[in-house]
Design an enzyme around this catalytic site. Structure first.
Site, short mmCIF file in Angstrom:
data_model
loop_
_atom_site.label_atom_id
_atom_site.label_comp_id
_atom_site.label_asym_id
_atom_site.label_seq_id
_atom_site.Cartn_x
_atom_site.Cartn_y
_atom_site.Cartn_z
N LYS A 48 82.06 35.20 48.18
CA LYS A 48 80.61 35.03 48.03
C LYS A 48 80.15 34.67 46.62
O LYS A 48 79.03 34.95 46.22
CB LYS A 48 79.84 36.28 48.51
CG LYS A 48 80.27 36.85 49.84
CD LYS A 48 80.69 35.85 50.88
CE LYS A 48 79.61 35.01 51.46
NZ LYS A 48 80.21 34.00 52.42
N HIS A 108 91.05 33.80 47.60
CA HIS A 108 90.25 34.93 47.11
C HIS A 108 91.18 36.03 46.58
O HIS A 108 90.73 37.16 46.34
CB HIS A 108 89.42 35.55 48.25
CG HIS A 108 88.26 34.72 48.73
ND1 HIS A 108 87.44 34.02 47.89
CD2 HIS A 108 87.77 34.53 49.98
CE1 HIS A 108 86.50 33.42 48.60
NE2 HIS A 108 86.68 33.71 49.87
N ARG A 130 80.46 35.29 40.06
CA ARG A 130 79.01 35.44 40.26
C ARG A 130 78.65 36.90 39.99
O ARG A 130 79.48 37.81 40.23
CB ARG A 130 78.69 35.08 41.71
CG ARG A 130 77.22 35.08 42.08
CD ARG A 130 77.05 34.77 43.56
NE ARG A 130 75.67 34.49 43.91
CZ ARG A 130 75.24 34.32 45.16
NH1 ARG A 130 76.09 34.38 46.18
NH2 ARG A 130 73.97 34.08 45.40
N SER A 138 75.14 39.25 49.18
CA SER A 138 75.67 38.14 49.97
C SER A 138 76.81 38.62 50.88
O SER A 138 76.89 38.24 52.05
CB SER A 138 76.16 37.03 49.03
OG SER A 138 76.65 35.94 49.76
N SER A 228 73.52 20.20 46.11
CA SER A 228 72.40 21.15 45.98
C SER A 228 72.43 22.06 47.21
O SER A 228 72.97 21.68 48.26
CB SER A 228 71.06 20.41 45.92
OG SER A 228 70.81 19.83 47.19
N MET A 232 73.59 20.90 50.97
CA MET A 232 74.79 21.52 51.56
C MET A 232 74.45 22.38 52.78
O MET A 232 75.23 22.45 53.72
CB MET A 232 75.57 22.34 50.53
CG MET A 232 76.45 21.44 49.67
SD MET A 232 77.49 22.36 48.51
CE MET A 232 78.50 23.34 49.59
N GLY A 259 71.27 31.11 48.57
CA GLY A 259 71.78 30.30 47.46
C GLY A 259 70.97 30.42 46.18
O GLY A 259 70.75 29.43 45.48
S1 PPS Z 1 83.09 32.55 50.85
O1 PPS Z 1 82.92 32.96 52.26
O2 PPS Z 1 83.58 33.66 50.05
O3 PPS Z 1 83.91 31.36 50.69
O4 PPS Z 1 81.59 32.25 50.36
P1 PPS Z 1 81.19 31.44 49.05
O5 PPS Z 1 81.14 29.99 49.36
O6 PPS Z 1 82.00 31.88 47.89
O7 PPS Z 1 79.73 31.99 48.78
C1 PPS Z 1 78.65 31.82 49.66
C2 PPS Z 1 77.39 32.00 48.84
O8 PPS Z 1 77.20 30.81 48.04
C3 PPS Z 1 75.95 30.22 48.38
N1 PPS Z 1 76.03 28.77 48.26
C4 PPS Z 1 75.34 28.07 47.35
N2 PPS Z 1 74.49 28.45 46.38
C5 PPS Z 1 73.90 27.47 45.65
N3 PPS Z 1 74.13 26.16 45.83
C6 PPS Z 1 74.98 25.72 46.78
N4 PPS Z 1 75.19 24.44 46.96
C7 PPS Z 1 75.63 26.71 47.60
N5 PPS Z 1 76.51 26.64 48.62
C8 PPS Z 1 76.74 27.91 49.01
C9 PPS Z 1 75.72 30.70 49.82
O9 PPS Z 1 74.37 30.53 50.19
C10 PPS Z 1 76.15 32.15 49.69
O10 PPS Z 1 75.24 32.92 48.90
P2 PPS Z 1 74.00 33.75 49.49
O11 PPS Z 1 73.48 34.56 48.34
O12 PPS Z 1 74.52 34.61 50.60
O13 PPS Z 1 73.00 32.74 49.94
#
Ligand code: PPS
Length: 295
Positions: A48, A108, A130, A138, A228, A232, A259
């Site tokens: 996450k 991970h 993060r 998240s 963005s 996405m 996000g």
């Molecule tokens: S995983 O399952 O561990 O692979 O998840 P991961 O991709 O690491 O994290 C998911 C969170 O990243 C947010 N996300 C983004 N944030 C900003 N910009 C972009 N483009 C983006 N893409 C994915 C996603 O919404 C999850 O965060 P939260 O806070 O839950 O929204």
């Protein structure tokens, strides 16, 4: 038994002291023996933390910004997840056996569990971290929608487990510090989600430099646009909606949830925040690694 055919949530097992999804732990012998190619690029994160985001950025860099080429396959096929193993879908190792090499590989794993071949082959690595509060929130919603995880319980219970490291892939604190401490020994770029939110183009330029790509302002702009959150979350090849709902149920909580940085403020009570901060100080004492919880 759960009603309506819903399966029981599995519990975690200990993999050399790290709590792990059992079906992932079951393939760790194969993962340990995985042979990295010197040209493979490892994308490593605590869950996450922006894995999917950085994966899409890097895939676009590799494909010269060609969005259509990236739309041929979902992100989990373009960037195989090394230790992933869930019944009914190809495991990370199976995908990697068939993948043209070198390739992009997601993990991970905490640094001490990474197969030694990545170090021996001197592979480049990009780590994204993060801030703990937003990761905890998240992860709580992800635990609910991704059914390979145990039941998260209430938010308060989950937060306690987060602080204790009693969740899948173990302690966030150990993970981010463990990889941070290795960054100088390896060809590693250590990025922060909050920096990517603050100035995506600046961070994309950093990645391109690390990957020895010529600077290209137009390409950077295009990649920032296509990666963005808005773009996405609507992109079926990036938003995990093509995964069977038995594995991820977006009706419970979408994978692309908010996000943003600072969503923790909508979730933590004042008391939880105070307790978390005190514990955080203790767990992060002495490290030079610092996070922003708002930007
Ligand atoms: S995983 O399952 O561990 O692979 O998840 P991961 O991709 O690491 O994290 C998911 C969170 O990243 C947010 N996300 C983004 N944030 C900003 N910009 C972009 N483009 C983006 N893409 C994915 C996603 O919404 C999850 O965060 P939260 O806070 O839950 O929204």
């Amino acid at each position: 038994m759960k009603p309506d055919g819903e399966s029981e949530r599995p519990s975690l097992v200990s993999l050399r002291g790290v709590p792990m999804i059992k079906t992932f732990a079951d393939v760790m012998e194969e993962v340990d023996g995985f042979q990295a190619h010197p040209g493979d690029l490892l994308i490593s994160t605590y869950p996450k933390s922006g894995t999917t985001w950085i994966s899409e950025v890097i895939d676009l860099i590799y494909k010269g910004g060609d969005v259509e080429k990236c739309r041929h396959q979902p992100i989990y096929l373009r960037v195989p997840f090394l230790e992933f193993s869930v019944h009914g879908v190809p495991s990370g190792i199976e995908l990697l056996k068939k993948a043209p090499r070198p390739c992009l590989i997601k993990t991970h794993l905490p640094v001490q569990l990474l197969p030694k071949s990545f170090w021996e082959k001197d592979c480049k690595m990009i780590y994204v971290a993060r801030n703990a509060k937003d990761v905890a929130v998240s992860y709580y919603y992800f635990y609910q929608m991704a059914k390979v995880h145990p039941d998260p319980g209430t938010w308060d219970e989950f937060l306690e487990k987060f602080m204790a490291g009693d969740i899948s892939f173990g302690s966030w604190y150990d993970h981010v510090k463990g990889w941070w401490d290795k960054r100088k020994e390896q060809r590693m770029l250590y990025l922060l989600y909050e920096d990517m939110k603050e100035d995506p183009q600046r961070e994309i330029r950093k990645v391109m430099e690390f990957l020895e790509r010529p600077p290209d302002d137009r390409l950077v702009e295009e990649i920032a646009h296509h990666t963005s959150f808005k773009e996405m979350s609507q992109n079926q090849m990036a938003n995990y909606t093509s995964i069977p709902t038995s594995i991820m149920d977006h009706k419970i909580s979408p994978f692309m949830r908010k996000g943003i940085t600072g969503d923790w403020k909508n979730q933590f009570t004042v008391a939880q925040n105070e307790r978390f901060d005190a514990d955080y100080q203790r767990q992060m004492e002495g490290t030079t690694l610092h996070f922003r919880t708002e930007i």
